[in-house]
Design an enzyme around this catalytic site. Structure first.
Site, mmCIF file in Angstrom:
data_model
loop_
_atom_site.group_PDB
_atom_site.id
_atom_site.type_symbol
_atom_site.label_atom_id
_atom_site.label_comp_id
_atom_site.label_asym_id
_atom_site.label_seq_id
_atom_site.Cartn_x
_atom_site.Cartn_y
_atom_site.Cartn_z
ATOM 1 N N ARG A 152 -8.056 -1.012 3.319
ATOM 2 C CA ARG A 152 -6.719 -1.567 2.993
ATOM 3 C C ARG A 152 -6.780 -3.042 2.584
ATOM 4 N NH1 ARG A 152 -7.072 2.668 2.974
ATOM 5 N NH2 ARG A 152 -6.139 4.307 4.236
ATOM 6 N N GLU A 166 0.313 -2.918 8.932
ATOM 7 C CA GLU A 166 -0.224 -2.607 7.601
ATOM 8 C C GLU A 166 0.753 -3.014 6.487
ATOM 9 O OE1 GLU A 166 -2.288 1.185 6.794
ATOM 10 O OE2 GLU A 166 -1.219 1.199 4.890
ATOM 11 N N SER A 221 1.980 4.417 7.413
ATOM 12 C CA SER A 221 1.374 3.986 8.686
ATOM 13 C C SER A 221 1.804 2.549 8.971
ATOM 14 C CB SER A 221 -0.152 4.005 8.596
ATOM 15 O OG SER A 221 -0.576 5.304 8.325
HETATM 16 C C1 LIG Z 1 5.371 8.245 3.514
HETATM 17 C C2 LIG Z 1 4.286 7.258 3.187
HETATM 18 C C3 LIG Z 1 2.956 7.654 3.238
HETATM 19 C C4 LIG Z 1 1.929 6.747 2.931
HETATM 20 N N1 LIG Z 1 0.639 7.178 3.003
HETATM 21 C C5 LIG Z 1 -0.350 6.324 2.695
HETATM 22 C C6 LIG Z 1 -1.719 6.742 2.759
HETATM 23 O O1 LIG Z 1 -2.028 7.886 3.057
HETATM 24 N N2 LIG Z 1 -2.680 5.837 2.452
HETATM 25 C C7 LIG Z 1 -2.384 4.550 2.092
HETATM 26 O O2 LIG Z 1 -3.311 3.771 1.807
HETATM 27 N N3 LIG Z 1 -1.098 4.124 2.026
HETATM 28 C C8 LIG Z 1 -0.088 4.969 2.321
HETATM 29 N N4 LIG Z 1 1.215 4.529 2.253
HETATM 30 C C9 LIG Z 1 1.495 3.114 1.938
HETATM 31 C C10 LIG Z 1 1.749 2.832 0.433
HETATM 32 O O3 LIG Z 1 2.222 3.996 -0.213
HETATM 33 C C11 LIG Z 1 0.495 2.335 -0.284
HETATM 34 O O4 LIG Z 1 0.023 1.141 0.298
HETATM 35 C C12 LIG Z 1 0.769 2.102 -1.789
HETATM 36 O O5 LIG Z 1 -0.481 1.990 -2.439
HETATM 37 C C13 LIG Z 1 1.594 0.856 -2.094
HETATM 38 O O6 LIG Z 1 1.939 0.889 -3.481
HETATM 39 P P1 LIG Z 1 3.334 0.264 -3.987
HETATM 40 O O7 LIG Z 1 3.398 0.385 -5.469
HETATM 41 O O8 LIG Z 1 4.458 0.869 -3.246
HETATM 42 O O9 LIG Z 1 3.143 -1.250 -3.592
HETATM 43 P P2 LIG Z 1 4.236 -2.223 -2.926
HETATM 44 O O10 LIG Z 1 4.561 -1.725 -1.566
HETATM 45 O O11 LIG Z 1 5.348 -2.435 -3.870
HETATM 46 O O12 LIG Z 1 3.382 -3.562 -2.805
HETATM 47 C C14 LIG Z 1 2.298 -3.643 -1.905
HETATM 48 C C15 LIG Z 1 1.538 -4.949 -2.228
HETATM 49 O O13 LIG Z 1 0.914 -4.813 -3.497
HETATM 50 C C16 LIG Z 1 1.280 -5.894 -4.344
HETATM 51 N N5 LIG Z 1 1.329 -5.383 -5.709
HETATM 52 C C17 LIG Z 1 1.999 -4.290 -6.169
HETATM 53 N N6 LIG Z 1 1.776 -4.141 -7.482
HETATM 54 C C18 LIG Z 1 0.970 -5.155 -7.876
HETATM 55 C C19 LIG Z 1 0.401 -5.568 -9.119
HETATM 56 N N7 LIG Z 1 0.612 -4.895 -10.249
HETATM 57 N N8 LIG Z 1 -0.374 -6.681 -9.145
HETATM 58 C C20 LIG Z 1 -0.600 -7.398 -8.006
HETATM 59 N N9 LIG Z 1 -0.088 -7.064 -6.813
HETATM 60 C C21 LIG Z 1 0.685 -5.953 -6.747
HETATM 61 C C22 LIG Z 1 2.638 -6.352 -3.839
HETATM 62 O O14 LIG Z 1 2.878 -7.707 -4.188
HETATM 63 C C23 LIG Z 1 2.466 -6.173 -2.341
HETATM 64 O O15 LIG Z 1 1.826 -7.298 -1.803
HETATM 65 C C24 LIG Z 1 2.250 5.420 2.555
HETATM 66 C C25 LIG Z 1 3.594 5.026 2.481
HETATM 67 C C26 LIG Z 1 4.599 5.931 2.783
HETATM 68 C C27 LIG Z 1 6.032 5.481 2.684
#
Ligand SMILES: Cc1cc2nc3c(=O)[nH]c(=O)nc-3n(C[C@H](O)[C@H](O)[C@H](O)COP(=O)(O)OP(=O)(O)OC[C@H]3O[C@@H](n4cnc5c(N)ncnc54)[C@H](O)[C@@H]3O)c2cc1C
Length: 303
Positions: free
Chosen positions: A177, A298, A228
């Protein structure tokens, strides 16, 4: 001229949508968060470059948001500009037999489905992780024994001076992560290439269906959450420790340690950011006292 007017003019020039006083709770999977001053829907690397240059020159606070699936947004909102990298910047295409190109706003789930369509294996682990490819690379998202680190071939990002740079996996500091982008939050990912392998479509589909079924049975997907809540501590599992301490179902306001999966804090309907933080602090404190393990959040706090 107020900066919002100048920003709106820039949005018109680049044909990007802008919303003012937009509730963050509509842009986070936790359904939590007050208003941001403005939200700009980025639609290309060029528009992103222009917005970053403008915001830095004018000294305006900004935050890059993907799907908001790993975010806890403050009840007070964000007094600045949200650069939303999502549907309007979401190209997915095949580069050759085994490589998929996608822009940062592409949904990771859509990339999984695109890989399936093209009988490409290796990304099945990500089926069910909500979020964009940019967010997934930033977090080195992973599940069921796979992580972005295993399939990323290269990426482009905009650095702090406004230059578009190419980066190779060995330079990305990818670990559990974590990535280089989390160390340099002024870098903005624009696109990436995933390198997969030719496989049997029916096997790929069976694996994806199986992993989705496991999520449906184990995770509280019926409630808003950010996935998580705590990182996996060295030598144990957050959910196990929380359960051992008898904290399953513990609530503060509308935030609750899920009764289905104690690794998830869920929003039962009316949770505030304050409720979530109070609950997670309480859980961490009790787990530390009873087991000695330190739990680290996380999701990231947007404030
Ligand atoms: C039901 C559920 C299940 C999940 N299961 C998992 C799992 O199994 N494994 C896992 O790893 N995660 C899981 N997650 C967490 C999440 O989905 C991941 O971390 C996902 O990759 C985040 O992507 P996002 O586009 O939503 O990023 P955001 O939440 O919008 O942003 C996360 C971070 O990334 C940065 N960011 C986003 N886009 C960019 C970009 N283009 N350039 C630079 N920085 C950027 C943001 O500034 C922020 O700091 C889960 C979440 C939920 C709600």
């Amino acid at each position: 001229m107020p900066y919002i007017d100048k920003l709106s003019a820039l949005c018109r020039e680049y044909e990007c949508e802008i919303k003012t006083d937009e509730p963050l709770k509509n842009h986070t999977t936790f359904r939590i968060g007050g208003n941001c001053r403005a939200m700009v829907y980025v639609n290309s690397a060029e528009s992103l470059l222009a917005f970053l240059s403008f915001l830095k020159t004018e000294n305006i606070r900004y935050f890059v948001l993907g799907r908001g699936s790993n975010i806890i947004a403050a009840d007070e909102g964000f007094d600045g500009v949200i650069l939303k990298i999502g549907r309007d910047f979401s190209e997915i295409r095949l580069l050759n037999e085994t490589d998929i190109f996608c822009t940062a706003g592409a949904s990771l789930m859509d990339v999984c489905l695109f890989a399936l369509e093209n009988s490409l294996e290796g990304i099945e682990f990500a089926y069910g992780i909500p979020g964009t490819c940019g967010g997934a690379l930033f977090m080195n998202a992973g599940a069921y024994g796979g992580e972005v680190k295993d399939i990323i071939k290269s990426a482009h990002y905009i650095d702090s001076t406004g230059k578009i740079c190419e980066i190779q996996p060995e330079e990305m500091s990818l670990s559990y992560r974590h990535s280089l982008f989390a160390e340099h939050t002024d870098y903005v990912i624009t696109d990436m290439i995933f390198s997969l392998k030719k496989g049997e479509q029916s096997d790929i589909k069976a694996k994806m269906d199986d992993l989705m079924e496991r999520r449906r049975t184990k995770q509280p997907l019926e409630f808003p959450s950010a996935g998580s809540t705590f990182k996996r501590p060295e030598g144990s599992y957050a959910s196990l420790l929380i359960e051992q301490c008898g904290l399953k179902g513990l609530s503060v306001g509308g935030a609750q340690v899920s009764t289905k999966h104690s690794g998830f804090v869920v929003n039962t309907g009316s949770a505030t950011c304050g409720d979530v933080l109070e609950l997670t602090e309480k859980v961490s404190r009790i787990v530390k006292e009873k087991t000695g393990f330190e739990l680290e959040l996380e999701p990231l706090l947007l404030k």
